[in-house]
Design a protein around this motif. Structure first.
Motif, PDB file in Angstrom:
ATOM      1  N   ALA A  34       0.815  -1.218   0.000  1.00 28.60           N
ATOM      2  CA  ALA A  34       0.000   0.000   0.000  1.00 28.60           C
ATOM      3  C   ALA A  34       0.845   1.263   0.000  1.00 28.60           C
ATOM      4  CB  ALA A  34      -0.935   0.001   1.208  1.00 28.60           C
ATOM      5  N   GLY A  35       2.042   1.196   0.572  1.00 25.34           N
ATOM      6  CA  GLY A  35       2.891   2.378   0.661  1.00 25.34           C
ATOM      7  C   GLY A  35       3.852   2.506  -0.499  1.00 25.34           C
ATOM      8  N   THR A 222      -0.550   0.447  -3.797  1.00 25.60           N
ATOM      9  CA  THR A 222      -1.658  -0.407  -4.237  1.00 25.60           C
ATOM     10  C   THR A 222      -2.312  -1.009  -2.995  1.00 25.60           C
ATOM     11  OG1 THR A 222      -0.468  -0.938  -6.280  1.00 25.60           O
ATOM     12  CG2 THR A 222      -2.283  -2.399  -5.647  1.00 25.60           C
ATOM     13  N   ARG A 223      -3.562  -0.660  -2.749  1.00 24.85           N
ATOM     14  CA  ARG A 223      -4.234  -1.107  -1.524  1.00 24.85           C
ATOM     15  C   ARG A 223      -5.096  -2.327  -1.799  1.00 24.85           C
ATOM     16  NH1 ARG A 223      -7.096   3.251  -0.122  1.00 24.85           N
ATOM     17  NH2 ARG A 223      -9.063   2.504  -0.988  1.00 24.85           N
ATOM     18  N   ALA A 224      -4.858  -3.397  -1.045  1.00 22.71           N
ATOM     19  CA  ALA A 224      -5.711  -4.577  -1.126  1.00 22.71           C
ATOM     20  C   ALA A 224      -7.036  -4.280  -0.441  1.00 22.71           C
ATOM     21  CB  ALA A 224      -5.023  -5.770  -0.468  1.00 22.71           C
ATOM     22  N   GLU A 225      -8.140  -4.549  -1.127  1.00 20.65           N
ATOM     23  CA  GLU A 225      -9.461  -4.257  -0.576  1.00 20.65           C
ATOM     24  C   GLU A 225     -10.169  -5.499  -0.045  1.00 20.65           C
ATOM     25  OE1 GLU A 225     -10.879  -0.235  -2.796  1.00 20.65           O
ATOM     26  OE2 GLU A 225     -11.461  -2.125  -3.760  1.00 20.65           O
ATOM     27  N   ARG A 226     -10.010  -6.610  -0.713  1.00 20.35           N
ATOM     28  CA  ARG A 226     -10.590  -7.863  -0.211  1.00 20.35           C
ATOM     29  C   ARG A 226      -9.988  -9.029  -0.973  1.00 20.35           C
ATOM     30  NH1 ARG A 226     -14.900 -10.112  -3.255  1.00 20.35           N
ATOM     31  NH2 ARG A 226     -15.520  -8.806  -5.023  1.00 20.35           N
ATOM     32  N   LEU A 227     -10.095 -10.207  -0.355  1.00 19.67           N
ATOM     33  CA  LEU A 227      -9.678 -11.436  -1.012  1.00 19.67           C
ATOM     34  C   LEU A 227     -10.780 -11.925  -1.932  1.00 19.67           C
ATOM     35  CD1 LEU A 227      -8.184 -13.285   2.099  1.00 19.67           C
ATOM     36  CD2 LEU A 227      -6.937 -12.001   0.355  1.00 19.67           C
ATOM     37  N   LEU A 228     -10.389 -12.562  -3.006  1.00 10.59           N
ATOM     38  CA  LEU A 228     -11.330 -13.189  -3.928  1.00 10.59           C
ATOM     39  C   LEU A 228     -11.367 -14.674  -3.612  1.00 10.59           C
ATOM     40  CD1 LEU A 228     -10.164 -11.326  -7.145  1.00 10.59           C
ATOM     41  CD2 LEU A 228     -12.072 -10.736  -5.643  1.00 10.59           C
ATOM     42  N   VAL A 229     -12.549 -15.181  -3.329  1.00  7.71           N
ATOM     43  CA  VAL A 229     -12.706 -16.555  -2.856  1.00  7.71           C
ATOM     44  C   VAL A 229     -13.712 -17.278  -3.735  1.00  7.71           C
ATOM     45  CG1 VAL A 229     -13.377 -18.016  -0.905  1.00  7.71           C
ATOM     46  CG2 VAL A 229     -12.159 -15.859  -0.492  1.00  7.71           C
ATOM     47  N   GLU A 230     -13.365 -18.486  -4.137  1.00  6.33           N
ATOM     48  CA  GLU A 230     -14.276 -19.369  -4.855  1.00  6.33           C
ATOM     49  C   GLU A 230     -14.399 -20.652  -4.060  1.00  6.33           C
ATOM     50  OE1 GLU A 230     -12.821 -19.880  -8.809  1.00  6.33           O
ATOM     51  OE2 GLU A 230     -13.108 -17.761  -9.364  1.00  6.33           O
ATOM     52  N   ALA A 234      -9.000 -19.377  -1.786  1.00  8.55           N
ATOM     53  CA  ALA A 234      -8.622 -18.014  -2.160  1.00  8.55           C
ATOM     54  C   ALA A 234      -7.978 -18.060  -3.534  1.00  8.55           C
ATOM     55  CB  ALA A 234      -7.648 -17.423  -1.141  1.00  8.55           C
ATOM     56  N   VAL A 235      -8.501 -17.237  -4.442  1.00  7.73           N
ATOM     57  CA  VAL A 235      -8.001 -17.283  -5.826  1.00  7.73           C
ATOM     58  C   VAL A 235      -7.374 -15.973  -6.273  1.00  7.73           C
ATOM     59  CG1 VAL A 235      -9.637 -19.068  -6.491  1.00  7.73           C
ATOM     60  CG2 VAL A 235     -10.275 -16.653  -6.762  1.00  7.73           C
ATOM     61  N   GLY A 236      -7.424 -14.954  -5.411  1.00 13.84           N
ATOM     62  CA  GLY A 236      -6.834 -13.684  -5.806  1.00 13.84           C
ATOM     63  C   GLY A 236      -7.161 -12.572  -4.830  1.00 13.84           C
ATOM     64  N   VAL A 237      -6.877 -11.352  -5.271  1.00 13.80           N
ATOM     65  CA  VAL A 237      -7.047 -10.172  -4.437  1.00 13.80           C
ATOM     66  C   VAL A 237      -7.638  -9.049  -5.289  1.00 13.80           C
ATOM     67  CG1 VAL A 237      -5.907  -8.521  -2.887  1.00 13.80           C
ATOM     68  CG2 VAL A 237      -4.987 -10.831  -3.132  1.00 13.80           C
ATOM     69  N   GLN A 238      -8.621  -8.365  -4.740  1.00 17.65           N
ATOM     70  CA  GLN A 238      -9.116  -7.134  -5.365  1.00 17.65           C
ATOM     71  C   GLN A 238      -8.337  -5.968  -4.784  1.00 17.65           C
ATOM     72  OE1 GLN A 238     -13.476  -6.193  -5.753  1.00 17.65           O
ATOM     73  NE2 GLN A 238     -12.919  -4.510  -4.381  1.00 17.65           N
ATOM     74  N   VAL A 239      -7.760  -5.137  -5.647  1.00 24.43           N
ATOM     75  CA  VAL A 239      -6.940  -4.022  -5.187  1.00 24.43           C
ATOM     76  C   VAL A 239      -7.445  -2.721  -5.802  1.00 24.43           C
ATOM     77  CG1 VAL A 239      -4.923  -5.529  -5.001  1.00 24.43           C
ATOM     78  CG2 VAL A 239      -5.238  -4.150  -7.077  1.00 24.43           C
ATOM     79  N   PRO A 405     -12.705  -0.460   2.992  1.00 26.10           N
ATOM     80  CA  PRO A 405     -11.297  -0.862   3.108  1.00 26.10           C
ATOM     81  C   PRO A 405     -10.346   0.289   3.394  1.00 26.10           C
ATOM     82  CG  PRO A 405     -12.312  -1.854   1.168  1.00 26.10           C
ATOM     83  CD  PRO A 405     -13.287  -0.835   1.686  1.00 26.10           C
ATOM     84  N   ALA A 406     -10.752   1.520   3.082  1.00 28.60           N
ATOM     85  CA  ALA A 406      -9.873   2.661   3.323  1.00 28.60           C
ATOM     86  C   ALA A 406      -9.851   3.083   4.785  1.00 28.60           C
ATOM     87  CB  ALA A 406     -10.300   3.845   2.454  1.00 28.60           C
TER      88      ALA A 406
END
Length: 536
Positions: A34-35, A222-230, A234-239, A405-406
């Motif tokens: 994020a920084g 780049t701030r991670a907002e949530r994990l992507l889950v199926e 866990a399959v990824g990250v929304q940023v 998320p912020a």
């Protein structure tokens, strides 16, 4: 964007992970931070630590606050955490401390199988490139440069002599066979080459040398907002990056390395955690895991400050600032001198009472006035001695302030929630008073900054009025095998596939010392676990 491994958080553990995993050219690694880039002058120059730690302005610092603490007269505590590559290793005092071997044996006893001292020691040695060379207790050729201080102040050596006067023996190696005693800290600092005298953060030690690898992608700001889950994977990250939402997918694993506050925060935002916490913020549960955000532990710190009769300390007055300015020139040329100081040059590990199996107090002796995390400034020359209880019994938590998320996490360390913690800290304060009253420090000893009548009641009141964190939060994604454990001893999130947590949040119990080096050890060990899992 698709990678084999997606790491969220470029701090002490995350930098180690990114560097080690990307050593295999057959895998792709993405590190999300994020920084910023973690290489500005505030980070590289040790003497500029105060400009970052205060959070005023926020330079490389999340500058979190706790909820009001009943044990501290309702005050909101301040929690500096590193924001940028290197994480808190980029803004701390650079002290290299591993803790006591018994601390890690306790981890194993608490369910962290395979994390006893004999298990973790090889990974500490792998981290460490100690100026003293390699032996049974130290690594000599690891990426992290561990060095002697180039020019400790006379008052720091006098502090060690003062400790000897009150029967605290000298100890020249807090990471050797015996932790107890007083001495000068070793520091995470470059000792030679063009970076001589600069901070050796986790990023500088591990990540920066690996940036040219084509299989490593580093996304800063780049701030991670949530994990992507199926399903349960866990399959990824929304940023969010440059004002836009993006998806970053992981073929093999998502690894959280955001630290004791940000890792549980992201899990909760993603619907992974205690059902009541998720429901309170309208988040649909993806995976109910009651231990997420629980078990927060931190070292509560109390500081005794004196004005100095001598000027060979660091003061925020015209003389002191001019001295520091001259020292900056020396540092730029040679990498040595006052500008290379960690400020907390000396310290001690001491038991608060006879019969303990290891020290339960740590002292940090600072060559200037450090009041309220450098947020309360004084023009006078002075010095400070911190004391913290190393094994708090109070347990706090991390939660959500909102589903945005912020917004920062809700942090409640529950300082002094257990009465034994106050008793330990009071005994520690009495030890510090004896040390600071010893003859060795007489040439410097001026008036105490916050005097009181010396009674137990007055000391207790002063602790409640001034004590706060010394920046060692852990435990909020605890590893173990019971129902409240968040990760197993392989650091895999329980009940989920493709998801690990690798940072200080997995510690079952806070170690007896500074937590930066143990976080890097966890990164090293986890990288090997992940590589082994990939081989099948």
């Amino acid at each position: 964007m698709v990678y084999d491994y997606v790491i969220v958080g470029g701090g002490s553990a995350g930098c180690v992970l990114a560097a080690r995993l990307s050593e295999d050219p057959s895998v792709t690694v993405c590190l999300i931070e994020a920084g910023g880039g973690g290489n500005d002058i505030f980070i590289r120059a040790p003497a500029l630590i105060p400009a970052m730690i205060s959070g005023r302005p926020r330079i490389n610092n999340y500058a979190y606050h706790t909820v009001p603490q009943p044990g501290l007269n309702g005050r909101r505590g301040f929690q500096p955490r590193g924001r940028g590559l290197g994480g808190s290793s980029a803004i701390n005092a650079m002290l290299y401390v591993r803790g006591h071997p018994r601390d890690y044996d306790e981890w194993a006893e608490l369910g962290a199988e395979g994390w006893a001292w004999d298990d973790v020691r090889p990974w500490f040695l792998r981290v460490e490139g100690n100026a003293r060379g390699g032996d049974a207790w130290h690594g000599g050729d690891g990426p992290l440069q561990v060095s002697e201080q180039s020019a400790p102040r006379r008052i720091s050596r006098a502090f060690v002599d003062a400790c000897a006067e009150v029967q605290i023996p000298r100890n020249d190696d807090f990471n050797g066979p015996e932790q107890a005693g007083a001495g000068l800290y070793q520091v995470k600092q470059f000792r030679d080459g063009p970076q001589k005298g600069e901070r050796c953060s986790a990023a500088a030690a591990y990540l920066f040398p690996a940036l040219a690898r084509p299989n490593l992608t580093v996304l800063t700001r780049t701030r991670a907002e949530r994990l992507l889950v199926e399903g349960n994977r866990a399959v990824g990250v929304q940023v969010r990056r440059r004002g836009r939402r993006r998806r970053i997918d992981a073929r093999s694993e998502v690894i959280l390395s955001g630290g004791a506050f940000n890792s549980p925060h992201l899990l909760l935002l993603s619907g992974i955690g205690p059902e009541d916490e998720l429901a309170a913020h309208g988040i649909a549960p993806v995976h109910v895991l009651p231990g997420v955000g629980q078990n927060l532990q931190d070292h509560l710190n109390y500081t005794i400050i004196h004005r100095s009769l001598r000027r060979d300390v660091v003061g925020l007055n015209p003389r002191g600032l001019a001295r520091l300015g001259r020292a900056a020139g020396t540092w730029r040329k040679t990498g040595e001198g006052l500008f290379a100081t960690p400020y907390a040059e000396a310290g001690a590990f001491v038991p608060s009472a006879p019969g303990l199996d290891r020290p339960d107090l740590q002292l940090h002796f600072v060559i200037g006035i450090e009041d309220d995390h450098m947020r309360r400034l004084h023009l006078a020359d002075g010095y400070s001695c911190h004391v913290c209880g190393l094994r708090p019994k109070s347990r706090g938590s991390v939660g959500l302030t909102s589903r945005n998320p912020a917004d920062p996490p809700r942090i409640d360390p529950a300082f002094l929630n257990h009465p034994d913690d106050l008793d330990t800290l009071m005994r520690g304060a009495r030890i510090v008073e004896r040390v600071l009253g010893a003859q060795a420090l007489a040439p410097w000893r001026g008036a105490r900054l916050y005097p009181h009548d010396g009674s137990d009641a007055a000391l207790q009141a002063d602790i409640r009025a001034h004590a706060d964190s010394i920046y060692h939060p852990v435990g909020t994604c605890r590893m173990g095998t019971d129902d409240m454990a968040v990760v197993d001893p392989q650091l895999r999130v329980r009940g989920m596939a493709g998801l690990r947590v690798v940072d200080a949040s997995v510690m079952p119990r806070v170690i007896g010392g500074n937590t930066g080096a143990p976080a890097m050890m966890i990164g090293e060990r986890a990288a090997a676990m992940i590589a082994q899992a990939r081989k099948g």
